[in-house]
Write an enzyme that holds these catalytic residues in place. Sequence first.
Site, mmCIF file in Angstrom:
data_model
loop_
_atom_site.group_PDB
_atom_site.id
_atom_site.type_symbol
_atom_site.label_atom_id
_atom_site.label_comp_id
_atom_site.label_asym_id
_atom_site.label_seq_id
_atom_site.Cartn_x
_atom_site.Cartn_y
_atom_site.Cartn_z
ATOM 1 N N HIS A 137 0.873 -1.182 0.000
ATOM 2 C CA HIS A 137 0.000 0.000 0.000
ATOM 3 C C HIS A 137 0.909 1.231 0.000
ATOM 4 C CE1 HIS A 137 -3.895 1.934 1.477
ATOM 5 N NE2 HIS A 137 -3.016 2.907 1.655
ATOM 6 N N CYS B 157 -3.616 11.007 4.163
ATOM 7 C CA CYS B 157 -3.753 10.542 5.545
ATOM 8 C C CYS B 157 -3.866 11.746 6.468
ATOM 9 C CB CYS B 157 -2.560 9.689 5.952
ATOM 10 S SG CYS B 157 -2.675 9.210 7.679
HETATM 11 MG MG MG Z 1 -3.543 5.019 1.958
#
Ligand code: MG
Length: 328
Positions: free
Chosen positions: A226, A259
């Site tokens: 990821h 994020c």
């Molecule tokens: Mg991510």
Amino acid sequence: MSGQHFTEPADYGTTPRDPSMPEFVTVYEVGARDGLQNESTLVPVDVKVEFIRRLLAAGLPAVEATSFVHPLRVPQLADADEVATALSDILPTHRLPMLVPNVRGLERALDAGAREIAVFLSATESFAKENLGTDLAGQRVMTEQVIAALPAAMSVRGYVSMCWGDPWEGAVAPAVVVELVRYMLDLGMREVSLGDTIGVASPTRVEELLTMLGGAGVPMSALAVHFHDTYGQALANTVAALRCGVSIVDSSAGGLGGCPFARSATGNLATEDLVWMLDGMGVRTGVDVHEVIRTSAWLSAVMKRPLVSRTATALAAAIAEDDDRREH
Ligand code: MG
């Protein structure tokens, strides 16, 4: 610009698949959860549901649908129950995992019909505190509570955040990640996704960690990667991981999301960029890159957000023009 539209890598020539690459890569789509969770725009339920259905129609084999995190903590996904319920007709036939942070989240997910869940743990204490409000020992307790409360045979995907670096602690020792991944697989998780949450990995460090994981007996088939494209390294890191034998890659349509707990983190790897590259390398995914671009372009327009994916930016206009010509 006029003339023909060359919109596929094959238009520019083909090469046989590099034998060090897998034949097939499973693209695990995170745009509807990880993407939208980290966008400031609130997206209505019906748009989310259409987004998910279109991604499935584009051939994506797994589409993470939502997260049952506390609504006050992530208001973008406060409608998780409604989204899941609106997908109830396809939950039995499609892979639509839903993230749960704790047992309360699991209960909500099960009530809404979830068939597969995802959980996440942090490789670092700082991010465990920031994101989960607990420490490294506490996050294991929370995870074990979720696992203990699971219906029999329900599949769990695990995420590890900050595998290569953390904004508070700097470099993360590979041995810490190896131990955590082993722990998660021993709990019975079907796969563990290694997150480069702030995008600081390099191909060399990806190879280092995967080699250590392999040396510790972790099968590459149990791992996903990821990557975040914060520093433009996501595709290079992906190739490094694929050459090590990983064959599951997380990505986000249109490059949605980042994020919120790590301010420097912007940009999941875009699904279009990933699929375009794999198409060009002769690696099959089953994903129609044009359909993903149509979907991202549609959602970008709804959200009044620019397209982040390079491939989508390069091709959206040409694909729309071709579609238009076909209709008229
Ligand atoms: Mg991510």
